[in-house]
Design a protein around this motif. Structure first.
Motif, PDB file in Angstrom:
ATOM      1  N   ARG A 123     -34.783 -20.396  54.429  1.00  0.00           N
ATOM      2  CA  ARG A 123     -34.170 -21.074  55.410  1.00  0.00           C
ATOM      3  C   ARG A 123     -34.385 -20.265  56.683  1.00  0.00           C
ATOM      4  O   ARG A 123     -34.464 -20.477  57.850  1.00  0.00           O
ATOM      5  CB  ARG A 123     -32.964 -21.819  55.288  1.00  0.00           C
ATOM      6  CG  ARG A 123     -32.405 -22.546  56.224  1.00  0.00           C
ATOM      7  CD  ARG A 123     -31.044 -22.948  55.741  1.00  0.00           C
ATOM      8  NE  ARG A 123     -30.043 -22.076  55.842  1.00  0.00           N
ATOM      9  CZ  ARG A 123     -29.502 -21.266  56.637  1.00  0.00           C
ATOM     10  NH1 ARG A 123     -29.903 -21.849  58.139  1.00  0.00           N
ATOM     11  NH2 ARG A 123     -28.646 -20.486  56.713  1.00  0.00           N
ATOM     12  N   LEU A 124     -33.542 -19.003  56.246  1.00  0.00           N
ATOM     13  CA  LEU A 124     -33.406 -17.930  57.263  1.00  0.00           C
ATOM     14  C   LEU A 124     -34.751 -17.397  58.094  1.00  0.00           C
ATOM     15  O   LEU A 124     -34.897 -17.200  59.166  1.00  0.00           O
ATOM     16  CB  LEU A 124     -32.627 -16.706  56.960  1.00  0.00           C
ATOM     17  CG  LEU A 124     -31.134 -17.003  56.547  1.00  0.00           C
ATOM     18  CD1 LEU A 124     -30.474 -15.948  55.948  1.00  0.00           C
ATOM     19  CD2 LEU A 124     -30.364 -17.402  57.660  1.00  0.00           C
ATOM     20  N   ALA A 125     -35.812 -17.243  57.212  1.00  0.00           N
ATOM     21  CA  ALA A 125     -37.295 -16.796  57.539  1.00  0.00           C
ATOM     22  C   ALA A 125     -37.721 -17.821  58.485  1.00  0.00           C
ATOM     23  O   ALA A 125     -38.288 -17.684  59.573  1.00  0.00           O
ATOM     24  CB  ALA A 125     -37.883 -16.528  56.475  1.00  0.00           C
ATOM     25  N   ALA A 131     -37.805 -19.402  66.033  1.00  0.00           N
ATOM     26  CA  ALA A 131     -36.986 -18.739  67.463  1.00  0.00           C
ATOM     27  C   ALA A 131     -37.994 -17.705  67.818  1.00  0.00           C
ATOM     28  O   ALA A 131     -37.814 -16.931  68.996  1.00  0.00           O
ATOM     29  CB  ALA A 131     -35.528 -17.940  66.857  1.00  0.00           C
ATOM     30  N   GLY A 132     -38.961 -17.119  67.133  1.00  0.00           N
ATOM     31  CA  GLY A 132     -39.900 -16.133  67.586  1.00  0.00           C
ATOM     32  C   GLY A 132     -39.319 -14.749  67.243  1.00  0.00           C
ATOM     33  O   GLY A 132     -40.104 -13.781  67.626  1.00  0.00           O
TER      34      GLY A 132
END
Length: 172
Positions: A123-125, A131-132
């Motif tokens: 999820r974080l990745a 977000a780039g």
């Protein structure tokens, strides 16, 4: 457990064999009776009846009775030892299977936590990639880690099922 029940039956048989061998020291009594019609001519038959009894007591048969009793005692002790060994083996199998279930449950719990952590990493990745701030390689690694953790979770579930089956088999 069926094996223990079968061994108990063999133990009873060995005890009865010992009792039968010990019976060789006592006198033997026999009774017999009979009835018949007989005579020289078929039209002139007479009724006959007889009763008989025997009493015999073998004091010494070259040590046969003594040897049979000793053999029966030895066989009885061997059956008892085999039963004790079987009971210990069953206990060891049950304890081992119970520990296997506990270990598999702990492994399943740990793999469940690893899956949760891998999902969070993915999820974080995904958020960083959107977000780039993250690369596609980082996202691919997170997806691979999640897939690997889920595969290990399935394997842990299988190991738990296998451990439970082993416990059921050990319990009989």
């Amino acid at each position: 457990v069926p094996d223990v029940a079968a061994m108990d039956a063999r133990l009873v048989a060995a005890e009865r064999t010992l009792q039968a061998a010990q019976g060789g020291w006592f006198p033997k009594v026999g009774l017999s009776a009979g009835a018949s019609d007989g005579g020289p001519v078929g039209s002139d038959l007479t009724w006959n009846a007889w009763f008989g009894g025997t009493l015999s007591w073998s004091f010494f048969q070259g040590g046969l009775t003594r040897a049979q009793v000793v053999e029966a005692r030895v066989n009885l002790e061997a059956q008892r030892a085999q039963r004790d060994l079987l009971v210990q083996q069953v206990r060891a199998d049950v304890d081992s299977a119970r520990l296997g279930v506990r270990a598999a449950q702990a492994l399943l719990e740990a793999n469940g936590e690893a899956v949760d952590a891998a999902r969070e990493q993915q999820r974080l990745a995904e958020a960083r990639y959107a977000a780039g701030a993250g690369s596609s390689l980082e996202l691919s690694d997170a997806i691979l880690a999640r897939t690997t953790a889920e595969a290990q979770l399935v394997q842990a579930e299988y190991q738990l099922a296998q451990a439970r089956a082993s416990l059921l088999r050990a319990l009989g």
